[in-house]
Design a protein around this motif. Sequence first.
Motif, short mmCIF file in Angstrom:
data_model
loop_
_atom_site.label_atom_id
_atom_site.label_comp_id
_atom_site.label_asym_id
_atom_site.label_seq_id
_atom_site.Cartn_x
_atom_site.Cartn_y
_atom_site.Cartn_z
N GLU A 48 0.84 -1.19 0.00
CA GLU A 48 0.00 0.00 0.00
C GLU A 48 0.87 1.24 0.00
O GLU A 48 1.89 1.28 0.69
CB GLU A 48 -0.84 0.06 1.29
CG GLU A 48 -1.99 -0.90 1.34
CD GLU A 48 -2.73 -0.81 2.68
OE1 GLU A 48 -2.49 0.17 3.43
OE2 GLU A 48 -3.53 -1.71 2.96
N ARG A 66 -0.02 5.23 0.92
CA ARG A 66 -1.15 5.83 1.60
C ARG A 66 -0.83 7.29 1.88
O ARG A 66 0.27 7.61 2.32
CB ARG A 66 -1.31 5.07 2.91
CG ARG A 66 -2.53 5.33 3.68
CD ARG A 66 -2.64 4.24 4.79
NE ARG A 66 -3.24 4.82 5.95
CZ ARG A 66 -2.60 5.15 7.07
NH1 ARG A 66 -1.33 4.90 7.21
NH2 ARG A 66 -3.25 5.71 8.06
N ILE A 102 -5.55 5.40 -0.71
CA ILE A 102 -4.64 4.26 -0.69
C ILE A 102 -4.55 3.66 -2.09
O ILE A 102 -5.58 3.49 -2.75
CB ILE A 102 -5.15 3.17 0.28
CG1 ILE A 102 -5.14 3.69 1.71
CG2 ILE A 102 -4.31 1.90 0.17
CD1 ILE A 102 -5.77 2.74 2.72
#
Lengths: 454, 433
Positions: free
Chosen positions: A23, A25, A146
């Motif tokens: 991820e 973010r 995200i």
Amino acid sequence: MDRDRIQSALRASRADYTEFRSETRQVTRIVYLGRRLETVDTISDEGGIVRALVRSGGWGLSTFNSLDNLEHRFDQAYESARVVQTDPINLAPVTFAHDEIRATLGTDFRQIPLAQKKGLIESYNDILLSFGRVVDTQAVYMDEFITLTYANSEGAFIVEERPMVTVYLVATAREGSNVQRAADGLSVPAGYEHVLGMEETARKVAQRAVDLLSAETVVGGVYPVVCDPKLSGVFIHEAFGHLSEADFVYANPQAQEMMVLGRQFGRDILTVVDDGGLPGMRGTHRYDDEGTPTRRTELVRQGVLTGRLHSRETAARMGEAVTGNARATGYRYPPIVRMTNTFIERGQTPFEQMVSDIKLGVYACDAIGGQTMLENFSFSAGYGYMIRDGRIAEMVKDVVLSGNLFSTLQKIDAVGDDLTFSHFGMCGKGQGGGLPVSTGAPHVRIQDVVIGGR
Amino acid sequence: MQDILTALRGKTEQAEVYSLEEESTLISFEANVMKSARVEQKQGTALRGTVNGRLGFTAAGGNVAKEKLINNLLASAQYADKVPISFPSATPGPEVTTYDPALADVPFSRLVEIGREIIATLLEADTDAKIGVDIERGLTQWSLCNSAGTQTSRKTSSFSISISVERVRGDDVLLIYDWVNGISLTDAYREAVQRLGAKIELAKKSASLVAGRMPVLFSPTGGLVLALPIMQATDGKSVQRGISPMSDRLGQTVFDRKITLWDDPTLVGRPGSGSHDGEGVPCRRKALVQQGTCNSFLYDLKTAALMGAQSTGNGARGIFSPPYPSPSNLVMEAGKSSLPEILAGIKHGLLVEFALGLGQGNTISGAFSNTLGLAYVIESGEIIGRVKDVSLAGNIYEDLREVADVSQESDWVYGQIRMPYILLPELNVTCKS
């Protein structure tokens, strides 16, 4: 993330099954506490997890911030999996896809200047503070974007953008040692336009906190209770939904007996559904965090237990179909069986009719929280009203409902015709804090509920 | 770190760089068998700085792009509120050991052995039980430097074991937990196993109860119902926000004289201990409540600055949030009576082991209203069995004015607060039957 690098690391993995999830973010938060601006900041984060399955061992995981030495992380996960000694783990078959899911935002919150976001949440905070006796507030604006990459050794490669925009408002009113709070908010995987125009929400929150100052604590006892959609939704998620998660039953024969499909759980007016595919909701994704497509699963149909929620592992173990409910709380955690958007289906009883034949009862609204110890549950309503002679009467506070799940579900004797979803839920199962979920329900009437009180 | 601080010179009046690196190992047992092993690597950096007196914050996990971090900090400081804060210069604190080098050398196989031992012992108490165990070992290094000259770093080790026991019989479910932690591998987990075993035994018998007002004995875990509102009320942030019922009661008697609550960062072997807090302020031991009197609140630099007070060395922080006031290790002072003596004095009452819904209600007001996850009936000094569908309600600002007794025995609850048994003379108990 670089697709070739991930796929070559997956090919090189010595595990029987390997998956990779990463991820990046970016989060912007603006928080007012009372008159003070507590924080206005933007933070960024990136990291990943490799999960490996070795059939003669078990699950091995490696989580990391640094994406530099990916091969090393794959090795770590494999080596960890080898030292585990458990019964062989199988995964139910899934047809995997290559897919790319881009966020479709009306107004992209990443394009809105910080000053404008600050102005918005400040204006809501000002409304809260304009009420006399509101001594403190919490007004939160948050947006999160995200970009997730998921790939596994069985061919999945999914890139998904996961946006979320949130406004959360709390008012605390005080009169001497009498301190009362009220809260409401909205959090949706959508654009900035969704959190505009929440002035009325702010006014209601502040007014309710003030009203609660003069509300009496509910007198403890056993009552017929009408729960509003918010509370009913949280109730069905907490008290029932968690028992439908297959990881609760798959390794426990006694629990399987308790949750045997076909068992009568309630009257035929009760139908409960989990659906990860409903558009625009907090628990909605095209694929879960194992790459399994999400779907609608009826947990209870007309009072009878008909389904449960699965990961690939629990589905294989129980010989049932996958449901796309393996979800992870971010890149630090492996996916476990979780709900998505869980709701009680619309019934037929209008609210007025539900209340009309109650001589003395409680109308319980909003949920501050709920906790279950499987069959036992406890729910704190945000506020409530007494029902007297078929009419909504005075406001009451400190309304906590408790009871046994099985007898309580049987005692749901009316389901309203007004299904409403609420979009604020955070489910706190397992490690790593909350996972976004939506809950929904119509008004629901339950007989003989224990209400704690003094 | 120093290079970021240098880069912030001229752009900010004061600046601070905090960084964290962590490595941990976790092994998990589910339903009596080992299920997974995990290695975790964590790194991150957080910045604070003032521009025109406005205090900005930003943070990043993973590989830090220095320019982006600095830009995010300056944007934050542009819109933030003014705070009369001064980052501390280097000041010595108490000497406390926070790191056990031996922990890193404990072989993986030993951790697995411990898990197996826990499960085997608990299965002796109930062969149908499904036991989950998480064993985690962590090694953390954080560093802090600021424009006032503080340049410090600390290594900490942590070892924790959490245990859950689930037992289903028909529609009867027992679900209990325990948790031990420290900076070293010790056999404290055996005490937790013993506690859980005793609970399983006691819960095998069931008992019934007639609702009404009765003496209620809170076990260390059950006592969180009473401790949680005190923890919230003594949090400097609640005081600064004016929502703490204790905010204007410093020096006043609030509770029974038997209630004394310490915040103690000097305890040996506890993960909450340390010489300095996350902002570089020296830590110290203090009573929050002393013999029933409200004695002190917990402040970090910012809440202290806003209150015109001094930081109490309680600035806690992770990577992604600005520092906030938080207790180090809390200790509710033990009493003089033994638990058997206290039990012997109860003719008819309730023992609360575990309450559901902690912190869900209007906790800050002192009010509690909880369904009990695990509670026992006491008759003529004996614990006679488990009672279900019971809930409890009261308000600590009324119900803790008179405490009947506090036990000598005390236990760490969730590794955070050490609690004795507390007996209240009378509370309202609601139940279904």
